[in-house]
Design a protein around this motif. Sequence first.
Motif, PDB file in Angstrom:
ATOM      1  N   ASP A 182       0.774  -1.114   0.047  1.00  0.00           N
ATOM      2  CA  ASP A 182      -0.038  -0.143   0.064  1.00  0.00           C
ATOM      3  C   ASP A 182       1.009   1.375  -0.009  1.00  0.00           C
ATOM      4  N   LYS A 183       2.007   1.206   0.809  1.00  0.00           N
ATOM      5  CA  LYS A 183       2.816   2.348   0.735  1.00  0.00           C
ATOM      6  C   LYS A 183       3.355   2.654  -0.662  1.00  0.00           C
ATOM      7  N   LEU A 184       3.911   1.444  -1.373  1.00  0.00           N
ATOM      8  CA  LEU A 184       4.486   1.734  -2.592  1.00  0.00           C
ATOM      9  C   LEU A 184       3.346   2.044  -3.662  1.00  0.00           C
ATOM     10  N   LEU A 185       2.053   1.695  -3.811  1.00  0.00           N
ATOM     11  CA  LEU A 185       1.214   2.212  -4.533  1.00  0.00           C
ATOM     12  C   LEU A 185       0.995   3.592  -4.211  1.00  0.00           C
ATOM     13  N   ALA A 186       1.055   4.129  -2.817  1.00  0.00           N
ATOM     14  CA  ALA A 186       1.048   5.658  -2.642  1.00  0.00           C
ATOM     15  C   ALA A 186       2.198   6.316  -3.185  1.00  0.00           C
ATOM     16  N   ASP A 187       3.416   5.787  -3.086  1.00  0.00           N
ATOM     17  CA  ASP A 187       4.483   6.375  -3.647  1.00  0.00           C
ATOM     18  C   ASP A 187       4.525   6.550  -5.341  1.00  0.00           C
ATOM     19  N   LEU A 188       4.022   5.519  -5.723  1.00  0.00           N
ATOM     20  CA  LEU A 188       3.655   5.574  -7.079  1.00  0.00           C
ATOM     21  C   LEU A 188       2.900   6.560  -7.683  1.00  0.00           C
ATOM     22  N   THR A 189       1.716   6.666  -7.208  1.00  0.00           N
ATOM     23  CA  THR A 189       0.703   7.695  -7.464  1.00  0.00           C
ATOM     24  C   THR A 189       1.015   9.069  -7.385  1.00  0.00           C
ATOM     25  N   ALA A 190       1.893   9.323  -6.226  1.00  0.00           N
ATOM     26  CA  ALA A 190       2.687  10.673  -6.055  1.00  0.00           C
ATOM     27  C   ALA A 190       3.659  11.126  -6.737  1.00  0.00           C
ATOM     28  N   THR A 191       4.336  10.064  -7.247  1.00  0.00           N
ATOM     29  CA  THR A 191       5.645  10.394  -7.933  1.00  0.00           C
ATOM     30  C   THR A 191       5.540  10.240  -9.702  1.00  0.00           C
ATOM     31  N   LYS A 221      -7.781   8.136  -7.988  1.00  0.00           N
ATOM     32  CA  LYS A 221      -9.397   7.927  -7.730  1.00  0.00           C
ATOM     33  C   LYS A 221      -9.978   6.598  -7.309  1.00  0.00           C
ATOM     34  N   THR A 222      -8.915   5.793  -7.074  1.00  0.00           N
ATOM     35  CA  THR A 222      -9.444   4.126  -6.878  1.00  0.00           C
ATOM     36  C   THR A 222      -8.908   3.754  -5.674  1.00  0.00           C
ATOM     37  N   SER A 223      -9.503   3.033  -5.087  1.00  0.00           N
ATOM     38  CA  SER A 223      -9.245   2.504  -3.479  1.00  0.00           C
ATOM     39  C   SER A 223      -9.098   0.966  -3.730  1.00  0.00           C
ATOM     40  N   VAL A 224      -7.830   0.338  -3.296  1.00  0.00           N
ATOM     41  CA  VAL A 224      -7.779  -0.889  -3.291  1.00  0.00           C
ATOM     42  C   VAL A 224      -6.785  -1.261  -2.059  1.00  0.00           C
ATOM     43  N   ASN A 225      -7.226  -2.480  -1.478  1.00  0.00           N
ATOM     44  CA  ASN A 225      -6.251  -2.905  -0.125  1.00  0.00           C
ATOM     45  C   ASN A 225      -5.391  -3.905  -0.621  1.00  0.00           C
TER      46      ASN A 225
END
Length: 237
Positions: A182-191, A221-225
Amino acid sequence: MQSSNGILYLIPTTLGDNEPLEVLPLSVKKIVEITNHYIVENEKTARRFIKKITPKKSQPSLQLHVLNKYTQDQELPAFLEAIFQGKNVGLLSEAGCPGVADPGAEIVKIAHEKGIRVVPLVGPSSILMAMMASGMNGQNFAFNGYLPIDSHERKKAIKQLEKRAGDFQQSQAFIETPYRNDKLLADLTATLSGNTRLCVACDITLTTEYIKTLTINEWKKTSVNLHKRPTMFVIDR
């Protein structure tokens, strides 16, 4: 003259806790049935897999050598000695295909150096299956393993992969330790740039399988766990 030596079989395993014969061909079962010598990452899970695929096989007859991060290089040649006694040896990955993003590659290298016949068996590869389902460039892609843990270095690596994807028209695949997905996905969307495409391929072959390719703007705009779920990430420009 035909060699009397055994063969090193590269035996794929499942990518999760599903029935082996749902994702593995009968050829794997046949080889496991006639093979008693194995090189494995984890003895307990290897025995469980062998028992699941061939319930009648005698567990005491199995001879297992463990190959993991604690195994010394000088131990490896001895793992193949049974082959020179005419016995087959099976190389088992913890998940998926041996030798690909897997410590078993070193055993395969030694086998070739010793003139041992190496036979790969068909089975699931999370890398190939993610590429197949991504809709990205399957003619030219690279698997990059794990990205750096340090936040600054990771974001730098993400931008480098994005640049490589654009400059060389080469899809870039990578993985993360499942509890950091989840942290990697957040970094990908931010970077990454908003129009860069990202495929998230999670729990491949399992009943909870989730595979989706969207632009970064759409991922925002997408939420996934993805927590603790084995996941492949692929980016393309």
